[in-house]
Scaffold this motif. Structure first.
Motif, PDB file in Angstrom:
ATOM      1  N   VAL A   1      -6.275  -5.558   7.559  1.00 32.45           N
ATOM      2  CA  VAL A   1      -7.194  -4.809   7.101  1.00 32.45           C
ATOM      3  C   VAL A   1      -8.399  -3.703   7.666  1.00 32.45           C
ATOM      4  N   ALA A   2      -8.924  -4.115   8.439  1.00 31.86           N
ATOM      5  CA  ALA A   2      -9.627  -2.767   9.704  1.00 31.86           C
ATOM      6  C   ALA A   2      -8.869  -1.934  10.070  1.00 31.86           C
ATOM      7  N   LEU A   3      -7.546  -2.794  10.640  1.00 25.60           N
ATOM      8  CA  LEU A   3      -6.637  -1.747  12.255  1.00 25.60           C
ATOM      9  C   LEU A   3      -5.970  -0.337  10.456  1.00 25.60           C
ATOM     10  N   GLU A   4      -5.865  -1.198   9.456  1.00 24.64           N
ATOM     11  CA  GLU A   4      -5.422  -0.082   8.113  1.00 24.64           C
ATOM     12  C   GLU A   4      -6.809   0.992   8.049  1.00 24.64           C
ATOM     13  N   GLY A   5      -7.739   0.245   7.798  1.00 18.29           N
ATOM     14  CA  GLY A   5      -8.700   1.803   7.511  1.00 18.29           C
ATOM     15  C   GLY A   5      -8.592   2.675   8.993  1.00 18.29           C
TER      16      GLY A   5
ATOM     17  N   GLU B   1      -6.176   8.317  -1.123  1.00 20.06           N
ATOM     18  CA  GLU B   1      -7.046   8.272  -1.994  1.00 20.06           C
ATOM     19  C   GLU B   1      -8.264   7.326  -0.311  1.00 20.06           C
ATOM     20  N   LEU B   2      -7.726   6.814   0.347  1.00 20.03           N
ATOM     21  CA  LEU B   2      -7.780   6.207   1.630  1.00 20.03           C
ATOM     22  C   LEU B   2      -8.670   7.130   2.256  1.00 20.03           C
ATOM     23  N   ASN B   3      -8.006   7.994   2.607  1.00 17.52           N
ATOM     24  CA  ASN B   3      -8.115   8.706   3.965  1.00 17.52           C
ATOM     25  C   ASN B   3      -9.440  10.202   2.676  1.00 17.52           C
ATOM     26  N   ARG B   4      -9.451  10.194   1.545  1.00 17.19           N
ATOM     27  CA  ARG B   4     -10.387  10.676   0.968  1.00 17.19           C
ATOM     28  C   ARG B   4     -12.412  10.062   1.450  1.00 17.19           C
ATOM     29  N   HIS B   5     -11.889   9.319   2.251  1.00 16.88           N
ATOM     30  CA  HIS B   5     -13.655   8.031   2.358  1.00 16.88           C
ATOM     31  C   HIS B   5     -13.736   8.306   3.731  1.00 16.88           C
ATOM     32  N   ARG B   6     -14.820   7.535   3.787  1.00 11.12           N
ATOM     33  CA  ARG B   6     -15.068   7.762   5.666  1.00 11.12           C
ATOM     34  C   ARG B   6     -15.303   7.053   6.260  1.00 11.12           C
ATOM     35  N   PHE B   7     -15.753   5.297   5.450  1.00 16.02           N
ATOM     36  CA  PHE B   7     -16.457   4.508   5.696  1.00 16.02           C
ATOM     37  C   PHE B   7     -15.504   3.313   4.793  1.00 16.02           C
ATOM     38  N   GLN B   8     -15.261   2.463   5.370  1.00 15.52           N
ATOM     39  CA  GLN B   8     -14.579   1.125   5.316  1.00 15.52           C
ATOM     40  C   GLN B   8     -15.530   0.054   5.122  1.00 15.52           C
TER      41      GLN B   8
ATOM     42  N   VAL C   1       0.984  -1.342  -0.108  1.00 11.85           N
ATOM     43  CA  VAL C   1       0.267   0.077   0.308  1.00 11.85           C
ATOM     44  C   VAL C   1       0.746   1.025   0.192  1.00 11.85           C
ATOM     45  N   ASP C   2       0.858   2.047  -0.841  1.00  7.39           N
ATOM     46  CA  ASP C   2       1.713   3.029  -1.540  1.00  7.39           C
ATOM     47  C   ASP C   2       1.087   4.567  -0.519  1.00  7.39           C
ATOM     48  N   ARG C   3       1.546   5.336  -0.746  1.00  5.76           N
ATOM     49  CA  ARG C   3       1.044   7.051  -0.500  1.00  5.76           C
ATOM     50  C   ARG C   3       0.130   7.205  -1.342  1.00  5.76           C
TER      51      ARG C   3
END
Length: 158
Positions: free
Chosen positions: A67-71, A47-54, A40-42
Motif C-alpha cells: 500500500v505504501a508503494l501504491e501511495g 482522489e489519492l492524487n488530490r492529497h499530499r500524505f498517506q 482501486v479504480d480511477r
C-alpha cells in the motif's frame, strides 16, 4: 473443495491456467467475497492524487506494505509505522515507532513543517518505485539464485 473456498487459491489457479486472469473473472471472484477486498479504480487514484500524505499506522509489524508503494505511485508521501514498512517506503517517506501516537504526531509535524524533507521524499520516489518494478525484482531474484548456485557449481567441478 479447498479450491472453491479459498479465493487466494482460485486466483493462483487462474494465473496457472490462463497466464493472467481476465478482469471479468477477477471482478466475479471479488464480488463473491462480500466486499472484503476490491479494486482501486480511477476514481480512487484521482482522489489519492488530490492529497499530499498517506498515513499507514499499522498495529502489527508488517512484513512489507505494498500500500505504501501504491501511495507513492499516486504522489503521496507515506508516514508509516516501523516493521516492514520502512523497506516499502525507503527514502520516499518517513516512519514512526509503531503504537506510539506521540511519535506519529511528531513525525507528521516534522514532515509538514519541512518543505526540504518533503522535497527529499518526492525526489526519492521515482527511483524507489523503479526498484520495485517487476523487471528489477526479477533481476534481483535471478542474481540471488545465481549467487547460491555458483558455489555449488564450483564444488561439482572439483
Amino acid at each position: 473443495m479447498v479450491f472453491e473456498n479459498n479465493p487466494c487459491l482460485r486466483l493462483s489457479w487462474a494465473k496457472v491456467l490462463f497466464g493472467k486472469p481476465s478482469l471479468v473473472v477477477l471482478h466475479t471472484w471479488i464480488n463473491r467475497l462480500d466486499g472484503t477486498i476490491g479494486f482501486v479504480d480511477r476514481v480512487m487514484v484521482k482522489e489519492l492524487n488530490r492529497h499530499r500524505f498517506q498515513f499507514i499506522p499499522s498495529v502489527w509489524e508488517e512484513p512489507f506494505g505494498i500500500v505504501a508503494l501504491e501511495g507513492i505511485a499516486c504522489g503521496l508521501i507515506p508516514i508509516a509505522s516501523d516493521g516492514g514498512l520502512p523497506d516499502a517506503i525507503g527514502e520516499a517517506g518517513v516512519t514512526f515507532k509503531r503504537g506510539q501516537l506521540a511519535a506519529l504526531v511528531a513525525t507528521t509535524t516534522r514532515l509538514v513543517q519541512s518543505p526540504e524533507l518533503q522535497a527529499k521524499c518526492r525526489r526519492a520516489a521515482p527511483q524507489h518505485l523503479a526498484n520495485f518494478r517487476s523487471d528489477a525484482i526479477k533481476q534481483e531474484f535471478l542474481a540471488a539464485l545465481e549467487s547460491v548456485a555458483a558455489p555449488r557449481s564450483r564444488q561439482a567441478v572439483k
